[in-house]
Motif scaffolding. Structure first.
Motif, PDB file in Angstrom:
ATOM      1  N   ARG A   2      13.800   7.187  17.145  1.00 58.26           N
ATOM      2  CA  ARG A   2      14.894   7.564  16.717  1.00 58.26           C
ATOM      3  C   ARG A   2      15.321   8.991  17.268  1.00 58.26           C
ATOM      4  O   ARG A   2      16.156   9.484  17.387  1.00 58.26           O
ATOM      5  CB  ARG A   2      15.268   7.594  15.148  1.00 58.26           C
ATOM      6  N   GLU A   5      16.138   8.836  20.931  1.00 53.27           N
ATOM      7  CA  GLU A   5      17.482   8.306  20.959  1.00 53.27           C
ATOM      8  C   GLU A   5      18.526   9.479  20.834  1.00 53.27           C
ATOM      9  O   GLU A   5      19.503   9.427  21.444  1.00 53.27           O
ATOM     10  CB  GLU A   5      17.792   7.064  19.821  1.00 53.27           C
ATOM     11  N   ARG A   8      18.934  11.612  23.605  1.00 57.43           N
ATOM     12  CA  ARG A   8      19.373  11.128  24.508  1.00 57.43           C
ATOM     13  C   ARG A   8      21.092  10.888  24.314  1.00 57.43           C
ATOM     14  O   ARG A   8      21.939  11.193  25.136  1.00 57.43           O
ATOM     15  CB  ARG A   8      18.909   9.771  24.955  1.00 57.43           C
ATOM     16  N   GLY A  11      23.168  14.188  24.504  1.00 58.33           N
ATOM     17  CA  GLY A  11      23.562  14.576  25.580  1.00 58.33           C
ATOM     18  C   GLY A  11      24.559  13.656  26.174  1.00 58.33           C
ATOM     19  O   GLY A  11      25.134  14.287  27.179  1.00 58.33           O
ATOM     20  N   ALA A  12      24.896  12.450  25.646  1.00 59.20           N
ATOM     21  CA  ALA A  12      25.805  11.390  26.188  1.00 59.20           C
ATOM     22  C   ALA A  12      27.233  11.768  25.946  1.00 59.20           C
ATOM     23  O   ALA A  12      28.055  11.438  26.844  1.00 59.20           O
ATOM     24  CB  ALA A  12      25.380  10.111  25.704  1.00 59.20           C
ATOM     25  N   GLY A  13      27.632  12.397  25.011  1.00 56.98           N
ATOM     26  CA  GLY A  13      28.867  12.676  24.788  1.00 56.98           C
ATOM     27  C   GLY A  13      29.269  12.796  23.045  1.00 56.98           C
ATOM     28  O   GLY A  13      28.379  12.252  22.376  1.00 56.98           O
ATOM     29  N   ALA A  15      31.319  11.082  20.700  1.00 52.84           N
ATOM     30  CA  ALA A  15      31.311  10.032  19.917  1.00 52.84           C
ATOM     31  C   ALA A  15      29.800   9.592  19.485  1.00 52.84           C
ATOM     32  O   ALA A  15      29.451   9.460  18.603  1.00 52.84           O
ATOM     33  CB  ALA A  15      32.065   9.113  20.494  1.00 52.84           C
ATOM     34  N   LEU A  18      27.893  11.936  17.386  1.00 49.87           N
ATOM     35  CA  LEU A  18      28.443  11.816  16.081  1.00 49.87           C
ATOM     36  C   LEU A  18      27.813  10.588  15.352  1.00 49.87           C
ATOM     37  O   LEU A  18      27.083  10.677  14.094  1.00 49.87           O
ATOM     38  CB  LEU A  18      29.872  11.565  15.973  1.00 49.87           C
ATOM     39  N   VAL A  19      27.418   9.767  16.285  1.00 50.55           N
ATOM     40  CA  VAL A  19      26.820   8.140  15.758  1.00 50.55           C
ATOM     41  C   VAL A  19      25.689   8.717  15.283  1.00 50.55           C
ATOM     42  O   VAL A  19      24.976   8.167  14.340  1.00 50.55           O
ATOM     43  CB  VAL A  19      27.063   7.245  16.668  1.00 50.55           C
ATOM     44  N   LEU A  23      23.390   8.326  11.878  1.00 52.89           N
ATOM     45  CA  LEU A  23      22.062   7.549  11.427  1.00 52.89           C
ATOM     46  C   LEU A  23      21.111   8.483  10.839  1.00 52.89           C
ATOM     47  O   LEU A  23      20.240   8.231   9.815  1.00 52.89           O
ATOM     48  CB  LEU A  23      21.533   6.943  12.685  1.00 52.89           C
ATOM     49  N   GLY A  26      21.069   9.262   6.403  1.00 53.73           N
ATOM     50  CA  GLY A  26      20.663   8.258   5.327  1.00 53.73           C
ATOM     51  C   GLY A  26      19.185   7.813   5.453  1.00 53.73           C
ATOM     52  O   GLY A  26      18.970   6.716   4.651  1.00 53.73           O
ATOM     53  N   THR A  27      18.475   7.930   6.368  1.00 58.05           N
ATOM     54  CA  THR A  27      17.409   7.215   6.406  1.00 58.05           C
ATOM     55  C   THR A  27      16.115   7.654   5.507  1.00 58.05           C
ATOM     56  O   THR A  27      16.093   8.936   5.259  1.00 58.05           O
ATOM     57  CB  THR A  27      16.861   7.305   7.987  1.00 58.05           C
TER      58      THR A  27
ATOM     59  N   ARG B 361      25.134  -1.063   1.801  1.00 61.92           N
ATOM     60  CA  ARG B 361      26.101  -0.034   2.446  1.00 61.92           C
ATOM     61  C   ARG B 361      26.847  -0.291   3.555  1.00 61.92           C
ATOM     62  O   ARG B 361      27.817  -0.132   3.806  1.00 61.92           O
ATOM     63  CB  ARG B 361      25.146   1.088   2.155  1.00 61.92           C
ATOM     64  N   ARG B 427      27.394  10.542  35.226  1.00 61.92           N
ATOM     65  CA  ARG B 427      26.948  11.070  33.888  1.00 61.92           C
ATOM     66  C   ARG B 427      26.422   9.597  33.299  1.00 61.92           C
ATOM     67  O   ARG B 427      27.078   8.599  33.217  1.00 61.92           O
ATOM     68  CB  ARG B 427      27.703  11.567  33.098  1.00 61.92           C
ATOM     69  N   GLU B 428      25.340   9.695  32.624  1.00 60.30           N
ATOM     70  CA  GLU B 428      24.712   8.505  32.029  1.00 60.30           C
ATOM     71  C   GLU B 428      25.376   8.224  30.644  1.00 60.30           C
ATOM     72  O   GLU B 428      25.166   9.117  30.025  1.00 60.30           O
ATOM     73  CB  GLU B 428      23.252   8.344  31.964  1.00 60.30           C
ATOM     74  N   VAL B 429      26.034   7.316  30.299  1.00 62.97           N
ATOM     75  CA  VAL B 429      26.568   7.197  28.993  1.00 62.97           C
ATOM     76  C   VAL B 429      26.066   5.917  28.336  1.00 62.97           C
ATOM     77  O   VAL B 429      26.157   4.775  28.792  1.00 62.97           O
ATOM     78  CB  VAL B 429      28.163   7.101  29.012  1.00 62.97           C
ATOM     79  N   THR B 434      26.996   3.473  14.935  1.00 61.46           N
ATOM     80  CA  THR B 434      28.078   3.009  14.062  1.00 61.46           C
ATOM     81  C   THR B 434      29.547   2.686  14.571  1.00 61.46           C
ATOM     82  O   THR B 434      30.214   1.879  14.702  1.00 61.46           O
ATOM     83  CB  THR B 434      28.341   4.135  13.086  1.00 61.46           C
ATOM     84  N   VAL B 435      30.028   3.808  15.431  1.00 65.30           N
ATOM     85  CA  VAL B 435      31.301   3.689  16.325  1.00 65.30           C
ATOM     86  C   VAL B 435      31.262   2.413  17.031  1.00 65.30           C
ATOM     87  O   VAL B 435      32.343   1.777  17.268  1.00 65.30           O
ATOM     88  CB  VAL B 435      31.386   4.954  17.013  1.00 65.30           C
ATOM     89  N   GLY B 515      18.427   2.915  16.957  1.00 62.91           N
ATOM     90  CA  GLY B 515      17.561   3.191  15.975  1.00 62.91           C
ATOM     91  C   GLY B 515      17.230   2.189  14.997  1.00 62.91           C
ATOM     92  O   GLY B 515      17.662   0.852  15.219  1.00 62.91           O
TER      93      GLY B 515
END
Lengths: 378, 563
Positions: A2, A5, A8, A11-13, A15, A18-19, A23, A26-27, B361, B427-429, B434-435, B515
């Motif tokens: 995690r 992740e 990585r 660095g990707a952007g 949204a 935020l995601v 995560l 809540g773990t 949840r 750029r690697e995206v 969740t989204v 994850g």
């Protein structure tokens, strides 16, 4: 995983960051305290370790989900706890839904691999890798790197290139219910009219036990005879269901009195107090098909030393015994100290059958495809 | 004033652009990465893989032909089982009707493994049905592991869909049209045949088309209740993907998608031709289920309701009740062990293990977010494709793509296109989490909103919108103030479907979850399967209760805005 992740995706952007943030929130931070906790494990050291003067090493172990998350007694949590109590390292489980195919696809797609070691390989998977990938997915274990490498029973060695180190094995056999039938002694016996509609098998194209049973019929009936044998099995109303769970559940519900499963089935039956009469073992032709499971280091991993330590740890007598009991399989080493009950209920076949890597290479997909086409013809 | 109008005019186009972008990112791009493999081999364009399938007897007859045959049988069974349900729900008043209407969709969310378990418990050798039959002296029936079992299970899944869609249409039949016919001398039967039936047909066609497309793409049910000798297209695609035979898998998926999309297009042609005249504001009055007078006619209709009720008990209540029962029993009898397992797993489970509460949840969170995203998407697509010609139908057909493309292919595309990372301007995206899960769920769900709303929208009198526009309302304003209230039954039905799709979705959830924190209830059900069914059935029962409650809330909440 995690944490990686997070870095990585962060660095990707926007949204994605935020995601990952969602995560992280809540773990649970528990390091896995199972009922049988030995008390030696330092709970809570598994997360939040980034704040400190030295960053402990992290070993990412990929495996199939039942190894860490089955409701009964999967070895994963215990293994993690033991490992972390003995080494100054964190063990992180990774269980992708597609299992090994996930990593094969990553390699094919040029995506990086962040796991260090895979637990749960068999011969068929090695062949799939070697047929599909030009670059190696796994690296061989260096000579002398494991102090316990020689403890592994030589009959279980399945990788001529020395990548996979066996850690347990199962023997595929029939499990049958003596209240409803008497399982035949031979493959031909399954064709008798009295056994019509009595056998549940798994789909060899997607299930390890199904594939093992198919290979066993090829060993018994020969490359030229197995399709004909299956045609007659089909006429005798054999049912080929999707997964081991599908068929075992149907068997448990009394849908059929025989199912292809493992010869260690009684270990489970004993643990959970089920009637032994419903867990009889039959080795057809006095043989069981051996399907050893192994672990191997990803070629992309830079933690060779840590992986070697882990493999050696898995081969210690105590861990071997515990994996055998929790995964309901036989240990791979000669040194495991098994509880008495295990020996009583785990049955080894008079003769173990298995195709070697070299015998399967080049034939496996041909055999399976021919079977699938024949069996799926309406 | 002018400024407000400008914003109003931008709402629909903006929503359309967002819908298009979401579709492109989590559907068309990923799926294209897979389909490319069916036409590009070793870097060269070729028709080889597809033509190989189209010239193979095995593929044409044994796989595709058989799949179409079982899908046809399943569709017939689903419509036959679903239509009387719509009749009862739309035409009769009885206590609990609204709740029953809310939960008709429940089978739709059940993970297929739970349906398989329920079916074995209900129709198996030692099942409830044989127990009941044995008690009245009838011989045991052996239904499992046959084509019949697969067809009944498909009806279990899809008949509620037919019921749901047709009920929504029936409830929006304008009572005045029937009254007019009656006042002109038509008998009740005649008025039903000439006035009501034409207004229901598009909904029946929606239900039948969706059922065919779904059962054409059937996979886990076929394997679990039929066996590999009944292999369908999807079973075979799964086999090919597991063997990493991507070119062949993609080619077969291309053929499958072609068939499904062709069917969707044909249906849409039909839908656009049957625009009725109802305006939906005055629903038909319902009869009481307990008749006030005992005429032959009312008794006959109540008797048929009773017979239908018995069928429902066997096919729908039976498997679900059998599953609930399995969650509170073991070999020794009644037990709460399985629920105790869930509590223990919640209390002591390790961080990397799947726990019940986060699963609940996440499911609810994803479900609500999916409804929020899928409703606007679905309505926008409905509006944009409402009255156009073949171009509109083509757009509509493409927008229905998520229904027509194999789930395995979508999953593979998501994996390789988004999870492994995409190179965007150097750029690697990576798109996970969740989204991404909500976007994927919304893409899978919005076609249901569209298919629930479109037929109703098409029946509205175009002059309603025209007069609103001539009074200065923007297109969005007219939609919001005039059209949506008239088709609200369809919107609510669509919302329930969107929620159901999200809760029941498995493949893209496990693929896009980054994850170990984004697992849902169906994922937990699957993880808790082992040598004993108990823990999985306990988790499945919780899924059932949580989603049933959610549907009631959606319907009640949606109903409050009904005009």
């Amino acid at each position: 995983m995690r944490r990686r992740e997070f870095i990585r995706t962060a660095g990707a952007g926007g949204a994605a960051a935020l995601v990952a943030g969602c995560l992280g929130g809540g773990t649970d931070a528990s390091g896995g305290s199972t009922a049988e906790s030995t008390g030696t494990a330092a709970d809570g050291t598994t997360t939040g370790t980034a704040v400190g003067s030295t960053i402990p090493s992290e070993l990412v172990v990929a495996t199939y989900s039942a190894f860490v998350d089955a409701p009964s007694s999967s070895p994963g949590p215990w293994l993690k706890e033991q490992y972390e109590s003995e080494f100054d390292a964190t063990l992180t489980w990774e269980t992708p839904e597609n299992e090994l195919n996930y990593f094969i696809e990553r390699q094919l797609g040029g995506a990086g691999i962040d796991a260090d070691v895979y637990v749960g390989l068999d011969t068929n998977m090695l062949i799939r890798i070697d047929e599909r990938l030009s670059e190696p997915l796994f690296a061989p274990v260096a000579d002398g790197a494991l102090s316990r490498r020689d403890d592994v029973k030589s009959s279980l060695e399945f990788d001529p290139q020395g990548r996979a180190v066996p850690y347990d094995t199962g023997y595929i056999s029939l499990v049958w219910n003596e209240n409803e039938t008497t399982a035949p002694e031979t493959f031909d016996g399954l064709l008798e009219p009295e056994h019509a509609g009595e056998l549940l098998v798994q789909n060899p194209t997607s299930s390890a036990t199904g594939k093992a049973f198919l290979l066993h019929t090829i060993a018994a009936k020969g490359e030229d005879g197995y399709l004909d044998y299956w045609q007659r099995l089909r006429e005798n109303d054999v049912r080929v269901l999707g997964s081991w769970e599908d068929s075992y559940n149907a068997y448990s519900n009394g849908e059929a009195p025989m199912v292809v499963s493992y010869s260690t089935d009684q270990v489970f039956a004993n643990q959970s107090g089920e009637p032994m009469s419903e867990h009889q073992i039959r080795f057809l032709n006095d043989q069981g098909y051996a399907n050893p499971e192994g672990m191997a280091r990803f070629a992309a991993s830079e933690k060779e030393g840590l992986v070697d330590e882990f493999m050696d740890f898995v081969l210690t007598p105590e861990v071997q015994a515990e994996i055998a009991v929790r995964n309901v399989q036989f240990p791979a080493t000669t040194t495991a100290e098994l509880p008495e009950e295990f020996a009583q209920y785990a049955h080894e076949p008079p003769e173990a059958v298995t195709f070697t890597y070299d015998e399967l290479k080049g034939s496996l997909s041909e055999w399976t495809d021919a079977w699938a086409r024949a069996f799926a013809s309406k | 004033m002018a400024r407000r109008l400008d914003i109003g005019r931008l709402v629909l186009p903006a929503a359309a652009v967002v819908t298009g972008v979401v579709l492109l990112v989590v559907f068309y791009y990923p799926v294209a990465t897979v389909f490319v493999e069916s036409v590009v081999v070793d870097g060269r364009l070729t028709v080889g893989p597809v033509s190989e399938i189209l010239t193979s007897d095995f593929y044409l007859v044994d796989i595709i032909g058989f799949t179409a045959y079982q899908a046809f049988l399943s569709t017939v069974a689903s419509v036959a089982l679903g239509l009387p349900g719509a009749w009862v729900l739309a035409r009769f008043e009885f206590p609990g009707r609204r709740t029953l209407r809310s939960v008709t969709i429940l089978p739709f969310v059940l993970p297929s493994i739970m349906v398989a378990i329920g079916f074995v418990a209900m129709f198996g050798r030692r099942g409830t049905l044989n127990g009941v039959l044995g008690a009245v002296g009838l011989g045991p029936v052996e239904l499992l592991f046959t084509l019949e079992a697969v067809v009944v299970a498909h009806a279990f899944y899809n008949a509620p869909l037919v019921t749901r869609v047709v009920t929504a249409a029936w409830e929006s039949v304008d009572a005045r049209t029937v009254e007019t016919a009656r006042s002109l001398g038509a008998s009740p039967t005649r008025a039903f045949r000439d006035v009501v039936v034409p207004q229901l047909l598009p909904a029946v066609a929606v239900g039948a088309t969706l059922t065919f497309v779904f059962t054409f793409a059937s996979f886990p049910i076929v394997l679990a209740l039929g066996g590999f000798q009944l292999a369908t297209v999807e079973v075979w695609i799964f086999k090919l993907v597991s063997d990493l035979e991507y070119a062949e898998a993609a080619a077969l998926a291309t053929v499958e998608t072609g068939i499904s999309l062709g069917l969707t297009y044909a249906y849409l042609r039909y839908e656009s031709q049957t625009s009725g005249q109802g305006e939906g504001a005055n629903p038909l009055a319902r009869q009481s289920l307990v008749p006030e007078t005992a005429s032959v006619k009312t008794l006959a209709s109540r008797l048929s309701v009773l017979v239908y009720g018995l069928v429902v008990v066997v096919v729908f209540v039976g498997p679900i009740a059998s599953m609930l029962l399995a969650s509170v029993s073991n070999a020794e009898g009644f037990t709460l062990t399985h629920y105790r397992f869930l509590l223990e797993r919640q209390a002591t489970g390790a961080a990397f293990q799947v726990k019940p509460l986060p699963a609940i949840r996440n499911s609810l969170l994803f479900g609500v977010a999916t409804v929020a995203v899928a409703l606007p998407m679905g309505v926008v697509v409905s509006v944009l494709s409402a009255r156009a010609g073949w171009k509109g139908r083509l757009v509509d057909t493409l927008a229905m793509g998520p229904l027509a493309v194999s789930g395995i292919v979508v999953g593979l595309g998501l994996l390789r296109g988004l999870v492994f990372g995409v190179d965007v301007f150097g750029r690697e995206v990576v798109v996970t989490g969740t989204v991404a899960i909500v976007a994927a769920h919304a893409v899978a769900a919005y076609p249901f909103v569209t298919r629930n709303v479109s037929p109703l929208l098409a029946r509205l009198n175009p002059r309603l919108v025209e007069s609103a526009r001539s009074l200065g309302a923007s297109r969005a304003r007219a939609l919001w103030d005039v059209e949506l209230p008239l088709v609200w039954a369809g919107v609510v039905a669509g919302a329930a479907f969107a929620f159901a799709i999200s809760v029941g979705e498995f493949d893209s959830t496990v693929i896009l979850a980054s994850g170990s924190g984004s697992y849902t209830m169906p994922v937990a059900v699957e993880r808790y399967l082992g040598r004993r069914l108990g823990p999985a059935t306990a988790m499945g029962s919780i899924l059932l209760v949580v989603t049933a409650a959610s549907f009631v809330v959606i319907d009640r909440f949606g109903g409050r805005w009904e005009l």
